[in-house]
Design a protein around this motif. Structure first.
Motif, PDB file in Angstrom:
ATOM      1  N   ALA A   6     -21.343  49.977  -3.271  1.00 49.62           N
ATOM      2  CA  ALA A   6     -19.785  49.951  -3.246  1.00 49.62           C
ATOM      3  C   ALA A   6     -18.988  51.103  -2.891  1.00 49.62           C
ATOM      4  N   ASP A   7     -17.687  51.209  -3.033  1.00 46.83           N
ATOM      5  CA  ASP A   7     -17.062  52.400  -2.588  1.00 46.83           C
ATOM      6  C   ASP A   7     -17.333  53.713  -3.511  1.00 46.83           C
ATOM      7  N   ASP A   8     -17.833  53.242  -4.668  1.00 51.08           N
ATOM      8  CA  ASP A   8     -17.967  54.390  -5.841  1.00 51.08           C
ATOM      9  C   ASP A   8     -19.402  54.857  -5.374  1.00 51.08           C
ATOM     10  N   LEU A   9     -20.161  54.489  -4.525  1.00 51.69           N
ATOM     11  CA  LEU A   9     -21.210  54.870  -4.064  1.00 51.69           C
ATOM     12  C   LEU A   9     -22.543  54.437  -4.857  1.00 51.69           C
ATOM     13  N   LEU A  65      -7.052  66.780  -2.655  1.00 48.71           N
ATOM     14  CA  LEU A  65      -7.578  66.554  -1.553  1.00 48.71           C
ATOM     15  C   LEU A  65      -7.515  64.939  -1.093  1.00 48.71           C
ATOM     16  N   ALA A  66      -7.018  64.193  -2.046  1.00 49.56           N
ATOM     17  CA  ALA A  66      -6.679  62.671  -1.986  1.00 49.56           C
ATOM     18  C   ALA A  66      -6.002  62.279  -0.610  1.00 49.56           C
ATOM     19  N   PRO A  67      -5.046  63.034  -0.053  1.00 50.20           N
ATOM     20  CA  PRO A  67      -4.383  62.693   1.310  1.00 50.20           C
ATOM     21  C   PRO A  67      -5.113  63.122   2.459  1.00 50.20           C
ATOM     22  N   PHE A  68      -6.184  63.628   2.270  1.00 51.39           N
ATOM     23  CA  PHE A  68      -7.081  64.152   3.434  1.00 51.39           C
ATOM     24  C   PHE A  68      -8.340  63.305   3.513  1.00 51.39           C
ATOM     25  N   VAL A  69      -9.057  62.989   2.471  1.00 50.89           N
ATOM     26  CA  VAL A  69     -10.405  62.552   2.525  1.00 50.89           C
ATOM     27  C   VAL A  69     -10.434  61.439   1.305  1.00 50.89           C
ATOM     28  N   PRO A 101     -13.710  60.835  -5.127  1.00 47.66           N
ATOM     29  CA  PRO A 101     -13.967  60.094  -6.272  1.00 47.66           C
ATOM     30  C   PRO A 101     -12.851  59.856  -7.264  1.00 47.66           C
ATOM     31  N   GLU A 102     -12.885  58.826  -7.951  1.00 54.61           N
ATOM     32  CA  GLU A 102     -11.897  58.635  -8.990  1.00 54.61           C
ATOM     33  C   GLU A 102     -12.386  59.382 -10.319  1.00 54.61           C
ATOM     34  N   VAL A 103     -11.453  60.093 -11.100  1.00 56.58           N
ATOM     35  CA  VAL A 103     -11.754  60.523 -12.280  1.00 56.58           C
ATOM     36  C   VAL A 103     -11.660  59.818 -13.388  1.00 56.58           C
ATOM     37  N   VAL A 104     -12.528  59.727 -14.059  1.00 56.91           N
ATOM     38  CA  VAL A 104     -12.814  58.819 -15.313  1.00 56.91           C
ATOM     39  C   VAL A 104     -12.965  59.804 -16.353  1.00 56.91           C
ATOM     40  N   ASP A 105     -12.034  59.887 -17.241  1.00 51.91           N
ATOM     41  CA  ASP A 105     -12.139  60.941 -18.248  1.00 51.91           C
ATOM     42  C   ASP A 105     -11.234  60.527 -19.842  1.00 51.91           C
ATOM     43  N   SER A 106     -12.067  59.857 -20.556  1.00 51.82           N
ATOM     44  CA  SER A 106     -11.210  59.750 -21.823  1.00 51.82           C
ATOM     45  C   SER A 106     -12.169  59.740 -22.841  1.00 51.82           C
ATOM     46  N   PRO A 107     -11.997  59.866 -24.311  1.00 51.99           N
ATOM     47  CA  PRO A 107     -13.033  60.040 -25.206  1.00 51.99           C
ATOM     48  C   PRO A 107     -14.298  59.049 -25.016  1.00 51.99           C
ATOM     49  N   THR A 108     -13.881  57.669 -24.592  1.00 51.73           N
ATOM     50  CA  THR A 108     -14.859  56.693 -24.665  1.00 51.73           C
ATOM     51  C   THR A 108     -15.362  56.494 -23.028  1.00 51.73           C
ATOM     52  N   ASP A 109     -14.759  56.834 -22.303  1.00 53.57           N
ATOM     53  CA  ASP A 109     -15.379  56.652 -20.788  1.00 53.57           C
ATOM     54  C   ASP A 109     -14.958  57.769 -19.951  1.00 53.57           C
ATOM     55  N   ARG A 110     -16.279  58.093 -19.524  1.00 57.49           N
ATOM     56  CA  ARG A 110     -15.955  59.273 -18.401  1.00 57.49           C
ATOM     57  C   ARG A 110     -17.242  59.502 -17.585  1.00 57.49           C
ATOM     58  N   ASP A 111     -17.084  60.069 -16.249  1.00 59.24           N
ATOM     59  CA  ASP A 111     -18.167  60.366 -15.433  1.00 59.24           C
ATOM     60  C   ASP A 111     -18.427  61.796 -15.377  1.00 59.24           C
ATOM     61  N   VAL A 112     -19.371  62.438 -14.836  1.00 58.32           N
ATOM     62  CA  VAL A 112     -19.856  63.861 -15.271  1.00 58.32           C
ATOM     63  C   VAL A 112     -19.627  64.880 -14.136  1.00 58.32           C
ATOM     64  N   PHE A 113     -19.599  64.324 -12.904  1.00 60.33           N
ATOM     65  CA  PHE A 113     -19.701  65.091 -11.612  1.00 60.33           C
ATOM     66  C   PHE A 113     -20.744  65.913 -11.591  1.00 60.33           C
ATOM     67  N   PHE A 114     -21.869  65.201 -11.832  1.00 63.69           N
ATOM     68  CA  PHE A 114     -23.104  66.246 -11.178  1.00 63.69           C
ATOM     69  C   PHE A 114     -23.067  66.775  -9.867  1.00 63.69           C
TER      70      PHE A 114
END
Ligand SMILES: *Cc1c(COP(=O)(O)O)cnc(C)c1O
Length: 389
Positions: free
Chosen positions: A115-118, A272-276, A279-292
């Protein structure tokens, strides 16, 4: 054909594996010193402590330390008796270790599109299940969690296993549950590139099943029980005691590293959102992605890559070849994977690691903007942006 950049003195490195903080370094050296002094260089107390702490951090009942992330995947499949004649559903877009582990245990990789989230499309998993399917192996690509609720539900309906490739997702979570703790087993790489790094090769498997834990303990040492009686042909894939000792130190630094990566990811996405496609940033105490990795989808990707390299910024395409399109797998049946085949021509990963300074992060973002805007100046300040929020 290799796709490598010419060696040069990069102004901004994609990764920086040096241990530069003197306190951190002295803690690592002290950990090594302790092991060399007591002399138990294989298994032992450090391995047990590491397994306990790692499982505790991830909220899983059991952890088995192994020699690499590839071993973690391979042994997890073996622990669930997955082998010749079996199919394992996975994503086409991952590091080749994912597919190699499936194929080397004798099973066959079956791919669903991304999907679009890779990440693999959870809604396609069910239709890919056949009587031969034994497991689904979601990969939390770039450190972003897959739709584990939907994947888990589909797997449960058909009685197949979920074995997570969480190599890139240490510390990612949804609903308070951490990557690697969703499936029947979760496999981690702890090599120096990863979010929780050893100082060399290492890996780990999480599981909630005590029998599977025992089997993994046997499988990581030649399939032996009590170190003498061999029940399953297997490899020697034990975690190194020195690495376990250093991982115990690095565990203490992991949360700060994750925080810094998210901060950098948020800055890139804001800028960079206007140009390319960012990734969406998911960052709360219970839900987050870590940007490896921080992976964008860019128009004129190859030109942008050359432009950034010219500016002294080291970037990577991860990965330029889909796993099923690798020369080693030409004999697998060819599958239609329209989005994955398009996206490999658009992806580009920008430098992201905890040692990047604000000025370096700003320089990367400004350089991307300069490429799309032409020669106009494009500068923003990370500090400024943080204060404005
Ligand atoms: C790094 C990685 C692996 C393999 O881990 P090693 O420790 O290098 O063997 C497997 N899967 C993914 C997605 C990875 O990023």
């Amino acid at each position: 054909m290799t796709v490598t950049s010419p060696r040069r003195a990069w102004k901004i490195r994609f990764r920086d594996l040096r241990i530069t903080d003197p306190v951190h370094k002295s803690e690592l050296l002290a950990a090594v010193d302790r092991v060399l002094s007591h002399g138990q260089l294989l298994m032992g107390e450090e391995v047990e402590s590491f397994e306990r702490e790692f499982a505790g951090y991830c909220g899983a009942p059991y952890c088995v330390g192994v020699a690499s992330g590839t071993d973690a995947l391979y042994l997890a499949l073996r622990a669930y008796d997955i082998g010749p004649g079996d199919e394992v559903i996975t994503t086409p877009l991952s590091w080749i270790a994912t597919l190699n582990a499936i194929q080397i245990c004798g099973a066959r990789g079956v791919f669903v599109d991304i999907a679009d989230d890779l990440n693999m499309r959870a809604d396609l998993v069910e239709a890919a299940i056949t009587p031969a399917t034994k497991a689904v192996m979601p990969v939390h690509y770039t450190g972003r969690l897959c739709r584990m609720d939907a994947i888990g539900a589909a797997a449960q309906r058909h009685g197949i296993r979920v074995i997570e490739d969480a190599a890139q997702a240490f510390g990612a979570k949804r609903g308070g549950k951490l990557a690697g703790a969703f499936g029947h087993a979760g496999a981690f790489s702890l090599n120096p590139m990863k979010v929780l790094p050893a100082c060399g090769e290492a890996g780990a498997v999480l599981t909630g099943d005590a029998k599977i834990r025992d089997k993994l303990v046997a499988l990581r040492y030649l399939g032996t029980v009590n170190r003498e009686v061999c029940h399953w042909p297997s490899l020697n894939a034990k975690i190194d005691t020195l690495q376990a000792a250093m991982l115990l130190v690095n565990l203490k630094y992991a949360e700060a590293n994750v925080r810094r990566r998210i901060q950098i990811g948020r800055f890139y996405s804001n800028e960079l959102a206007p140009f390319v496609r960012c990734p969406e940033v998911v960052d709360s105490p219970t839900d987050r992605d870590v940007f490896f990795d921080y992976t964008i989808r860019a128009e004129r990707r190859d030109e942008l890559k050359a432009f950034l390299e010219e500016a002294g910024i080291e970037i990577k395409i991860k990965h330029p070849i889909l796993m099923p399109d690798q020369p080693a797998y030409q004999r697998l049946p060819r599958q239609e994977l329209p989005l994955a085949r398009r996206v490999v021509g658009e992806i580009l990963s920008l430098p992201i690691h905890e040692k990047l300074t604000d000025a370096e992060v700003e320089c990367v973002a400004a350089s991307v903007k300069r490429f799309y805007r032409g020669r106009k100046r494009a500068v923003a300040s990370l500090g400024h942006r943080r204060n404005a929020k």
